[in-house]
Design a protein around this motif. Structure first.
Motif, PDB file in Angstrom:
ATOM      1  N   THR A 100      13.044  77.874  79.581  1.00 29.76           N
ATOM      2  CA  THR A 100      13.369  79.231  79.547  1.00 29.76           C
ATOM      3  C   THR A 100      14.913  79.732  79.237  1.00 29.76           C
ATOM      4  O   THR A 100      15.141  80.620  78.751  1.00 29.76           O
ATOM      5  CB  THR A 100      12.998  80.085  80.873  1.00 29.76           C
ATOM      6  N   ILE A 101      15.637  78.415  79.098  1.00 35.41           N
ATOM      7  CA  ILE A 101      17.059  78.637  78.750  1.00 35.41           C
ATOM      8  C   ILE A 101      17.194  79.151  77.346  1.00 35.41           C
ATOM      9  O   ILE A 101      18.109  79.927  77.080  1.00 35.41           O
ATOM     10  CB  ILE A 101      17.833  77.315  78.869  1.00 35.41           C
ATOM     11  N   PRO A 102      16.366  78.811  76.343  1.00 35.81           N
ATOM     12  CA  PRO A 102      16.676  79.362  74.915  1.00 35.81           C
ATOM     13  C   PRO A 102      16.113  80.797  74.891  1.00 35.81           C
ATOM     14  O   PRO A 102      16.437  81.363  73.890  1.00 35.81           O
ATOM     15  CB  PRO A 102      15.600  78.377  74.244  1.00 35.81           C
ATOM     16  N   ALA A 116      12.041  67.303  80.076  1.00 34.88           N
ATOM     17  CA  ALA A 116      12.478  66.249  80.885  1.00 34.88           C
ATOM     18  C   ALA A 116      14.056  66.062  80.627  1.00 34.88           C
ATOM     19  O   ALA A 116      14.626  66.565  79.701  1.00 34.88           O
ATOM     20  CB  ALA A 116      11.816  64.717  80.286  1.00 34.88           C
ATOM     21  N   PRO A 117      14.856  65.306  81.546  1.00 35.67           N
ATOM     22  CA  PRO A 117      16.232  65.369  81.463  1.00 35.67           C
ATOM     23  C   PRO A 117      16.750  64.403  80.072  1.00 35.67           C
ATOM     24  O   PRO A 117      17.639  64.811  79.499  1.00 35.67           O
ATOM     25  CB  PRO A 117      16.552  64.055  82.644  1.00 35.67           C
ATOM     26  N   ASP A 118      15.703  63.685  79.464  1.00 32.08           N
ATOM     27  CA  ASP A 118      16.132  63.247  78.040  1.00 32.08           C
ATOM     28  C   ASP A 118      15.394  63.822  76.838  1.00 32.08           C
ATOM     29  O   ASP A 118      15.278  63.311  75.738  1.00 32.08           O
ATOM     30  CB  ASP A 118      15.696  61.447  77.951  1.00 32.08           C
ATOM     31  N   GLY A 119      14.578  64.936  77.179  1.00 33.85           N
ATOM     32  CA  GLY A 119      13.937  65.823  76.367  1.00 33.85           C
ATOM     33  C   GLY A 119      14.867  66.643  75.387  1.00 33.85           C
ATOM     34  O   GLY A 119      16.041  66.869  75.657  1.00 33.85           O
ATOM     35  N   PRO A 120      14.213  67.341  74.379  1.00 31.39           N
ATOM     36  CA  PRO A 120      15.195  68.016  73.375  1.00 31.39           C
ATOM     37  C   PRO A 120      16.221  69.187  74.090  1.00 31.39           C
ATOM     38  O   PRO A 120      17.250  69.109  73.633  1.00 31.39           O
ATOM     39  CB  PRO A 120      14.225  68.460  72.553  1.00 31.39           C
ATOM     40  N   ILE A 121      15.582  69.969  75.124  1.00 31.38           N
ATOM     41  CA  ILE A 121      16.392  70.827  75.642  1.00 31.38           C
ATOM     42  C   ILE A 121      17.626  70.328  76.187  1.00 31.38           C
ATOM     43  O   ILE A 121      18.649  70.786  76.050  1.00 31.38           O
ATOM     44  CB  ILE A 121      15.427  71.730  76.425  1.00 31.38           C
ATOM     45  N   GLY A 144       7.596  72.513  70.719  1.00 34.58           N
ATOM     46  CA  GLY A 144       6.866  72.852  72.180  1.00 34.58           C
ATOM     47  C   GLY A 144       5.939  71.697  72.160  1.00 34.58           C
ATOM     48  O   GLY A 144       6.005  70.745  71.743  1.00 34.58           O
ATOM     49  N   SER A 145       4.840  71.857  73.260  1.00 37.68           N
ATOM     50  CA  SER A 145       4.609  72.820  73.908  1.00 37.68           C
ATOM     51  C   SER A 145       5.587  72.958  75.058  1.00 37.68           C
ATOM     52  O   SER A 145       6.120  71.954  75.707  1.00 37.68           O
ATOM     53  CB  SER A 145       3.127  72.917  74.437  1.00 37.68           C
ATOM     54  N   VAL A 146       5.938  74.268  75.578  1.00 36.22           N
ATOM     55  CA  VAL A 146       7.155  74.444  76.376  1.00 36.22           C
ATOM     56  C   VAL A 146       6.824  73.987  77.955  1.00 36.22           C
ATOM     57  O   VAL A 146       7.503  73.804  78.817  1.00 36.22           O
ATOM     58  CB  VAL A 146       7.564  75.891  76.583  1.00 36.22           C
ATOM     59  N   ILE A 147       5.210  73.848  78.281  1.00 35.62           N
ATOM     60  CA  ILE A 147       5.060  73.309  79.614  1.00 35.62           C
ATOM     61  C   ILE A 147       4.884  72.065  79.501  1.00 35.62           C
ATOM     62  O   ILE A 147       4.651  71.144  80.606  1.00 35.62           O
ATOM     63  CB  ILE A 147       3.600  74.020  79.847  1.00 35.62           C
ATOM     64  N   ASN A 148       5.139  71.241  78.523  1.00 34.57           N
ATOM     65  CA  ASN A 148       5.118  69.810  78.453  1.00 34.57           C
ATOM     66  C   ASN A 148       6.147  69.216  79.334  1.00 34.57           C
ATOM     67  O   ASN A 148       7.231  69.253  78.692  1.00 34.57           O
ATOM     68  CB  ASN A 148       5.052  69.307  77.107  1.00 34.57           C
ATOM     69  N   PRO A 149       5.562  68.106  80.346  1.00 32.33           N
ATOM     70  CA  PRO A 149       6.724  67.786  80.959  1.00 32.33           C
ATOM     71  C   PRO A 149       7.915  66.937  80.192  1.00 32.33           C
ATOM     72  O   PRO A 149       9.242  66.920  80.452  1.00 32.33           O
ATOM     73  CB  PRO A 149       6.078  66.635  81.968  1.00 32.33           C
ATOM     74  N   LYS A 150       7.501  66.408  79.184  1.00 32.26           N
ATOM     75  CA  LYS A 150       8.417  65.491  78.243  1.00 32.26           C
ATOM     76  C   LYS A 150       9.363  66.412  77.477  1.00 32.26           C
ATOM     77  O   LYS A 150      10.621  66.094  77.103  1.00 32.26           O
ATOM     78  CB  LYS A 150       7.671  64.767  77.103  1.00 32.26           C
ATOM     79  N   PHE A 151       8.880  67.670  77.033  1.00 33.94           N
ATOM     80  CA  PHE A 151       9.634  68.558  76.393  1.00 33.94           C
ATOM     81  C   PHE A 151      11.016  68.978  77.452  1.00 33.94           C
ATOM     82  O   PHE A 151      12.105  69.339  76.851  1.00 33.94           O
ATOM     83  CB  PHE A 151       8.885  69.581  76.006  1.00 33.94           C
TER      84      PHE A 151
END
Length: 973
Positions: A245-247, A405-410, A396-403
């Motif tokens: 949700t930060i974006p 995650a601390p090392d994810g794109p966000i 996305g998908s935005v509910i994907n834990p990997k998306f």
């Protein structure tokens, strides 16, 4: 060689019946069901009860999408027991079964079939897809109907209600148009629970909560303006468990009553980090989270590096502005992020500053809207950011834990921007999931149709062609649509009266409704009190369309009774497809140009469908003044059907659609766990019926405390089977003991024991009526079982078996006993008919074949509540015999050791002494040879000789095997 003693067995009047001890329910029940169907049992019962006081239990519709499960069985059996018991009380108690045929559960099944064939639903013509959904629903309606009938559920199975019948769809859209005509309906963009997997909005009742582990992050927003100079250049810190949700952030909320501190960190000789603005109460927790990210191999210790630079009141933060960490992307991200006061901000966790994304949170939406910040719709229906979104567009998908995650794109992008202060994938919390796909849902702002909960509902004429709408003042009568006189009553504004908003109407109706158990009143009241506006639109294909026309220029929907009438009639003729295949100009008529109006393409929430069923089931069949006496469903329906029905009826009729609501718990496995295929603990009602019979399942349902969650497993079913077996044996004894009984034998002269049993029957009758009125069938069955097992089998039958077997048929005592047995039979078979319909029908037919007196009633289910004379109640007699029963129990207990030690073979060989000689035949009561007065209860073996026919040890028997005086007279006769 000694003479062989005479054999008197043929002179003893033993019970005689063809009713078997072994039930064989699984084999017998289908034949009994077929007989009921052939004789038209339900319709004939309606004829017999015509004109009587009516009792309507309105059936909540299950989804037509699979075999029934134990929850279905429990629910339908409980409803059937209630309906049958009301019919037994002499009321006209119809039961119209129904099914929910629209919506995602069925649509999802068809899509699954498409996916197996590697087809896309969107590539199939909508009319064809809807036809497949209709066929699928019809198939399972037929299957479930047979399965429910196999349970013994009696109802109008030839004419059930289906939400997909054309008349039903016409009624549903008619109810929608009532809300539209009265202005309670509006279109807006609010955050709603959205399933990216199913690509539709969901209602609260379609969501279940499960614990998950999420990534929690602390993000720094640089402050660029503030009335507090030292805040400029500092960083406001927000904490969130939804990094995605930060974006979409647009503001930061602070608590006006919260105190804040500026805190910074200097690691040894390194540069100063901060300062950071966080709530004073949360400084330590924030510092601890950031330490984990700051600490490196060369900095093992950070103790003492943190300091507090200054303190500030939350109220002083007004006017402060920050910038988004990704402001360098320009456009949306370059806009100022204002600090906004939020009453919802707490210091329970986080930082005391809450990042606001009006697209993805209700509080966010309301606060931002109040300050001119609108949703931007960055996240699309599939859970990905729009392709044109500057940050992570198309991803996305935005509910994907990997998306997330601390090392994810966000987090990686935030870290590169120097804004990520802490991140860890260890936050455990409850999170909403779709109960169909089991996938996580998100809050997502989309254009939806809503029914307002807090819009004033007073009525006033409006200008233009639409009939009337609600306004906040003026005339306070309800909607002009046809309704019962009670529903159209004026709504006074005084304290304790019906109030002028849908929420207040609903809360008032909750107070006027009977809730069973009573505690459920508070539960639904709390839900209605806190619920948001009702989102009634869905972005799917299989359902009743929101049949509205929106003016392309003004954005207002058309409210014209004449147009609405044409729409309803089109639905009545062609169902919901009439909208999707419509000639819209023809529906609009000559007063409007179709070019100016856009037909709405969304469908209705299925909870609106089922919430409207009272219209086309109760009112359509029984008149506009009719409403249900009772709704019965599981406790989850406080946020489902109970509530949607309440809101629909309050919005269109000003009152609840029901007079009472009963809530039951859920069926769990034998260990109290939720049933699931993965656990392998599912108890299949179809299998139980095929092996043990439906009456065993029904016995289980009635025996449970169904107001709470209940257990079912092998041991529980074994207990139900044992309770059933004892009741069956009671009927078997009664049938055998009443063999040949006729009116000529009936008497009205009863010994004390018989009068005592009639007293006990009158007490039982009173308790059973109370249990029926309280819907307490566990109490009902428990008392019946106790009466049959303790009052009858272990006491009355046991004492009187000598009289039945050995007295002369014309003896007054035997006639009295058999008369009371006939009274008991006619009472017990009727009492148990609602619970054990198959067994009581078998019992009834067995007696019917030998009793001309019962030939007027071809089925036990035509019979009414037994006539039990209240004059049989005799408290004084009861006190005397209660004391005698207690003494009998003590004597039996004293005899038992001698039986175990083989001193005596049966109680008939015992002589006992008791402290007092009561005014009763104690030898008969205790079933012993002799009773004498003594200081204590004592038992010895008798010296008296045994009668060769009745086996009693009596003084007049001259030798073993000879006859006593009574038996000699009977045999001689």
């Amino acid at each position: 060689m000694a003479d062989t003693p005479p054999d008197y067995r043929d002179t003893v009047f033993l019970p005689k019946t063809d009713f078997p001890m072994k039930a064989g329910l699984a084999q017998k029940e289908p034949a009994i069901l077929a007989r009921w169907q052939a004789m038209g049992l339900y319709q004939r019962l309606r004829e017999k009860r015509a004109g009587r006081q009516r009792f309507i239990l309105h059936d909540g519709p299950p989804y037509a999408n699979g075999d029934i499960h134990m929850g279905h069985a429990m629910n339908k059996v409980l409803k059937d027991i209630i309906v049958r018991s009301q019919s037994l009380m002499g009321k006209d108690a119809p039961y119209i079964p129904g099914w929910d045929c629209h919506g995602l559960p069925i649509e999802w099944k068809i899509e699954e079939e498409y996916r197996k064939k590697k087809l896309n639903k969107d590539d199939v013509p909508p009319a064809e897809f809807r036809a497949e959904c209709r066929a699928y629903a019809a198939k399972w309606v037929g299957i479930q109907s047979e399965q429910f009938q196999r349970l013994g559920v009696m109802g109008d199975w030839d004419d059930p209600y289906l939400t997909m019948k054309f008349d039903s769809e016409a009624s549903i859209v008619g109810e929608l148009l009532k809300f539209a005509e009265t202005g309670q309906l509006y279109r807006g963009a609010k955050p709603v629970m959205w399933s990216p997997v199913e690509k539709t909005a969901l209602a609260e009742a379609e969501v279940e909560y499960e614990d998950i582990t999420s990534t929690q992050i602390d993000v720094a927003f640089e402050i660029v303006e503030s009335p507090i100079p030292e805040l400029v250049g500092a960083h406001a810190v927000v904490w969130t468990t939804t990094p995605w949700t930060i974006p979409v952030n647009q503001a930061i909320a602070y608590g006006p009553e919260v105190d804040y501190a500026l805190t910074s960190c200097r690691t040894h000789d390194g540069p100063k980090i901060g300062p950071f603005l966080v709530a004073t109460e949360l400084v330590e927790a924030f510092q601890s989270r950031v330490d984990a990210l700051l600490r490196g191999p060369s900095d093992p210790e950070l103790d003492g590096c943190w300091s507090i630079d200054s303190f500030h009141s939350g109220a002083d933060l007004a006017g402060t502005i920050a910038r988004h960490p990704m402001h360098h992307l320009g456009g949306f991200f370059a806009k100022p992020r204002p600090f906004l006061p939020g009453d919802f901000v707490t210091t329970d966790q986080g930082t005391g500053l809450v990042h606001m994304a009006p697209d993805h949170g209700e509080d966010d939406f309301e606060l931002c809207k109040a300050h001119g910040l609108e949703p931007v719709f960055a996240v699309e229906g599939d859970g990905k950011y729009r392709a044109d979104w500057a940050w992570l567009g198309g991803q996305g998908s935005v509910i994907n834990p990997k998306f997330n995650a601390p090392d994810g794109p966000i987090c990686s992008d935030l870290a590169q921007a120097g804004a990520l202060l802490a991140a860890s994938a260890d936050y455990r919390h409850s999170y909403p999931h779709s109960w169909r796909s089991k996938a996580k849902v998100i809050f997502r702002a989309t254009p939806q149709w809503f029914i307002g909960m807090d819009k004033p509902l007073s009525q006033r004429e409006r200008e233009g062609p639409a009939a009337q709408r609600w306004e906040g003042e003026g005339d306070q009568t309800l909607s002009p649509s046809p309704r019962s006189p009670e529903a159209s009553r004026p709504l006074p504004m005084g304290e304790g009266s019906n109030a002028p908003t849908l929420r207040e109407l609903a809360l008032d109706s909750i107070e006027r409704t009977r809730w069973v158990p009573e505690k459920s009143r508070n539960r639904i009241a709390a839900m209605v009190e806190g619920r948001p506006d009702w989102v009634i639109s869905r972005q799917r294909a299989w359902g009743v369309p929101i049949a509205l026309y929106v003016n392309r220029r003004t954005g207002e929907y058309l409210r014209d009774p004449a147009v609405n009438h044409r729409i309803i009639e089109a639905f009545r003729a062609g169902g919901a497809d009439a909208w999707f295949l419509a000639d819209h100009q023809a529906l609009l008529g000559p007063d409007y140009d179709a070019v100016d109006y856009e037909p709405v393409g969304d469908i209705l929430d299925v909870w609106f469908d089922s919430g409207s069923t009272h219209v086309f089931v109760i009112e359509a069949r029984y008149g506009m003044d009719a409403r249900a006496d009772l709704y019965v469903e599981g406790s989850d329906q406080h946020r489902g059907w109970f509530q949607s029905s309440l809101l629909e009826s309050c919005g269109t009729r000003g009152r609840a659609p029901y007079a009472a609501v009963l809530t039951h718990g859920f069926a769990l496995d034998g260990q109290g766990r939720k049933m699931s295929k993965s656990l392998g603990n599912v108890v299949d009602p179809l299998k139980v019926m095929s092996e043990s019979g439906a009456d065993i399942l029904r016995m289980w349902v009635a025996s449970t405390d169904y107001f709470e969650d209940v257990k079912i497993g092998k041991e529980v079913l074994a207990g139900a089977s044992d309770a059933y077996r004892k009741l069956r044996n009671t009927f078997r004894y009664l049938l055998g003991a009443l063999d040949g009984f006729g009116e000529a034998e009936r008497t009205t002269e009863f010994p004390e024991l018989e009068r005592y049993i009639l007293h006990r029957l009158a007490e039982l009758d009173r308790e059973l009526k109370e249990a029926v009125n309280g819907f307490e069938f566990n109490r009902y069955v428990r008392r019946l079982s106790e009466f049959a097992n303790e009052d009858l089998s272990a006491f009355f039958f046991d004492i009187r078996k000598d009289c039945l077997y050995c007295d002369a048929p014309a003896s007054p005592k035997r006639r009295a006993y058999r008369t009371v047995l006939d009274i008991l039979f006619n009472a017990l078979v009727r009492y148990l008919a609602p619970v054990l319909p198959f067994t009581t029908e078998e019992v009834w037919q067995t007696r019917l074949s030998t009793s001309l007196e019962m030939s007027g009633l071809e089925s036990v289910h035509f019979a009414e509540w037994p006539e039990v004379d209240a004059g049989w109640l005799d408290p004084a007699l009861s006190a005397k015999w209660d004391a005698l029963r207690s003494l009998r129990g003590q004597v039996t207990e004293a005899i038992e050791p001698l039986r175990r030690e083989k001193v005596i073979g049966s109680s008939l060989e015992a002589e006992v002494t008791v402290p007092e000689r009561a005014d009763a035949d104690l030898e008969e009561l205790f079933i012993v040879a002799k009773v004498s007065p003594g200081d204590t209860i004592a038992v010895t073996r008798t010296e008296r000789l045994k009668c060769g026919r009745c086996w009693r040890h009596l003084p007049e028997v001259p030798e073993d095997g000879a006859l006593c005086a009574r038996c000699s007279e009977v045999v001689g006769a």
